[in-house]
Design an enzyme around this catalytic site. Structure first.
Site, short mmCIF file in Angstrom:
data_model
loop_
_atom_site.label_atom_id
_atom_site.label_comp_id
_atom_site.label_asym_id
_atom_site.label_seq_id
_atom_site.Cartn_x
_atom_site.Cartn_y
_atom_site.Cartn_z
N GLU A 69 29.58 7.19 39.58
CA GLU A 69 30.18 8.43 39.06
C GLU A 69 31.67 8.45 39.34
O GLU A 69 32.24 9.47 39.73
CB GLU A 69 29.52 9.66 39.70
N HIS A 98 33.39 9.76 43.97
CA HIS A 98 34.25 10.93 43.66
C HIS A 98 35.34 11.00 44.72
O HIS A 98 35.10 11.47 45.84
CB HIS A 98 33.42 12.21 43.67
N GLU A 133 21.62 12.51 46.42
CA GLU A 133 22.35 13.37 47.38
C GLU A 133 21.45 14.00 48.44
O GLU A 133 21.54 15.19 48.72
CB GLU A 133 23.12 14.45 46.61
N ASN A 185 21.10 7.50 45.05
CA ASN A 185 22.47 7.78 44.61
C ASN A 185 23.09 8.87 45.48
O ASN A 185 22.44 9.89 45.75
CB ASN A 185 22.41 8.25 43.14
N ASP A 200 35.41 8.87 39.71
CA ASP A 200 36.61 9.59 39.26
C ASP A 200 37.51 9.75 40.48
O ASP A 200 37.03 9.86 41.61
CB ASP A 200 36.31 10.92 38.56
O1 G3I Z 1 24.05 24.45 30.19
C1 G3I Z 1 24.72 25.64 30.60
C2 G3I Z 1 25.11 26.45 29.40
O2 G3I Z 1 23.94 26.86 28.74
C3 G3I Z 1 25.94 27.64 29.85
O3 G3I Z 1 26.39 28.35 28.74
C4 G3I Z 1 27.14 27.17 30.67
C5 G3I Z 1 27.95 28.35 31.20
O4 G3I Z 1 28.59 28.01 32.40
O5 G3I Z 1 26.66 26.44 31.76
C6 G3I Z 1 25.95 25.27 31.38
O6 G3I Z 1 25.55 24.59 32.50
C7 G3I Z 1 26.54 23.86 33.17
C8 G3I Z 1 26.20 22.37 33.13
O7 G3I Z 1 27.11 21.63 33.91
C9 G3I Z 1 26.20 21.82 31.71
O8 G3I Z 1 27.48 21.93 31.16
C10 G3I Z 1 26.62 24.34 34.61
O9 G3I Z 1 27.11 25.66 34.64
C11 G3I Z 1 27.49 23.44 35.43
O10 G3I Z 1 27.35 23.81 36.79
C12 G3I Z 1 27.06 22.00 35.27
O11 G3I Z 1 27.94 21.19 36.04
C13 G3I Z 1 27.51 19.88 36.27
C14 G3I Z 1 27.30 19.64 37.76
O12 G3I Z 1 26.90 18.29 37.97
C15 G3I Z 1 26.27 20.60 38.34
O13 G3I Z 1 25.68 20.13 39.49
C16 G3I Z 1 28.56 18.92 35.75
O14 G3I Z 1 28.64 19.04 34.33
C17 G3I Z 1 28.22 17.48 36.12
O15 G3I Z 1 29.31 16.65 35.83
C18 G3I Z 1 27.94 17.39 37.62
O16 G3I Z 1 27.56 16.07 37.91
C19 G3I Z 1 27.29 15.80 39.28
C20 G3I Z 1 26.19 14.75 39.30
O17 G3I Z 1 25.08 15.18 38.55
C21 G3I Z 1 25.78 14.42 40.74
N1 G3I Z 1 26.93 14.05 41.53
C22 G3I Z 1 28.07 14.97 41.50
C23 G3I Z 1 28.49 15.25 40.06
C24 G3I Z 1 29.72 16.16 40.01
O18 G3I Z 1 29.46 17.42 40.54
#
Ligand code: G3I
Length: 302
Positions: free
Chosen positions: A235, A206, A127, A169, A237
């Site tokens: 990715e 996406h 990105e 990516n 969806d």
């Molecule tokens: O790990 C912490 C946990 O300790 C805490 O209790 C919890 C409370 O909110 O947060 C957890 O972290 C979260 C993490 O996912 C793991 O679950 C973050 O808040 C959350 O922001 C994070 O979101 C991820 C997101 O990337 C962040 O950038 C999504 O799961 C994930 O699907 C998403 O994936 C991205 C790709 O990497 C790149 N392309 C876009 C895609 C969708 O946004």
């Protein structure tokens, strides 16, 4: 074939999913994941904040959980991701200039050494292009270290693990007419012409009403492939999970010989980062949705 992975394999491709370490204890989840998918992308576990929470101190516990589950079940793994403006640990967010550049290089070397020889692909850079219609780079702390940060990341990655295929990516680069698509295309063209090591481009996929599946997605995939790189949908969806849209994306990949596979960004709708959009192939009960059947039929040549 009766599963996504087997049907894709019949075309010489993989079919993958983003897998989350926290769900590996959910047998309904692992039953579907193990049955349907042949490629695994750790959803968060190999990102910078997860793998190097303190500078120079690497942590692979969660990444290894996903890797080991995949390996034990005969699946390949796509590493995600080494250099990205998102999900950086706080210490990296506070760096700049040559200190951040060196930290990026050390991070790539540290993570890739741990997984050396084990991963099929790495999303080396994620990105890095802007959404402002300029076709230029996204402003970020990494970009501020100098425009050559992306090629430095790829050269570092090649030296660290010569067996991994190295990918760029990004999202919203599926429409050939978009300035962002052209910006990435010109970078890849420049890299391949100058011998910067890049093997593949990942199109995240996406999609939603504001960013629909473009009718020229196959053209985009073909044009990138013509530069001499593999392409993949990394990715996928689609908000609402239209069976027609899912089939069209699948067919776009199948029409391009260098499109090596498709990965969906989660297993069930309830596992999705945007679960309210119900964008995936299985509902929260683990039942196959109409989009599942449309993808399977497309992979089987229907
Ligand atoms: O790990 C912490 C946990 O300790 C805490 O209790 C919890 C409370 O909110 O947060 C957890 O972290 C979260 C993490 O996912 C793991 O679950 C973050 O808040 C959350 O922001 C994070 O979101 C991820 C997101 O990337 C962040 O950038 C999504 O799961 C994930 O699907 C998403 O994936 C991205 C790709 O990497 C790149 N392309 C876009 C895609 C969708 O946004």
């Amino acid at each position: 074939a009766t599963t996504l992975g087997a049907a894709a394999a019949g075309t010489g491709r993989y079919f993958g999913a983003a897998i989350s370490s926290g769900k590996l204890g959910d047998s309904a989840y692992t039953t579907i994941a193990n049955r349907e998918f042949t490629m695994v992308t750790p959803e968060n576990e190999m990102k910078w904040d997860a793998t190097e929470p303190s500078q120079g101190q690497f942590s692979f516990t969660a990444g290894d959980q996903v890797y080991n589950w995949a390996a034990q079940n005969g699946k390949q793994v796509r590493g995600h991701t080494l250099a990205w403006h998102g999900q950086q640990p706080g210490w990296a967010q506070g760096l700049g200039g040559s200190a951040l550049r060196q930290a990026m290089i050390n991070h790539i070397n540290g993570v890739m050494a741990h997984y050396k020889g084990k991963l099929a692909y790495w999303d080396v850079v994620n990105e890095a292009f802007a959404d402002d219609g300029s076709g230029g780079r996204r402003q970020s702390n990494l970009q501020a270290t100098g425009n050559d940060w992306i090629e430095v990341a790829f050269r570092t990655a090649r030296a660290a693990d010569p067996n991994a295929k190295l990918c760029y990516n990004d999202y919203n680069i599926e429409n050939w007419s978009a300035a962002k698509t052209q910006g990435v295309y010109n970078m890849v063209k420049d890299f391949t012409s100058r011998g910067v090591p890049i093997d593949c481009v990942g199109f995240q996929g996406h999609f939603n009403s504001g960013n629909p599946v473009p009718g020229n997605f196959q053209t985009t995939l073909q044009n990138f492939a013509a530069l001499g790189v593999d392409v993949a949908i990394t990715e996928l969806d689609i908000a609402g999970a239209s069976p027609t849209d899912y089939a069209n994306v699948t067919k776009a990949c199948l029409a391009v010989s260098r499109c090596v596979g498709i990965t969906v960004w989660g297993v069930r709708d309830t596992d999705s980062w945007r679960s309210g959009d119900t964008p995936l192939l299985f509902d929260g009960n683990g039942s196959k949705k109409p989009a599942y059947t449309s993808v399977l039929d497309a992979l089987n040549g229907g």
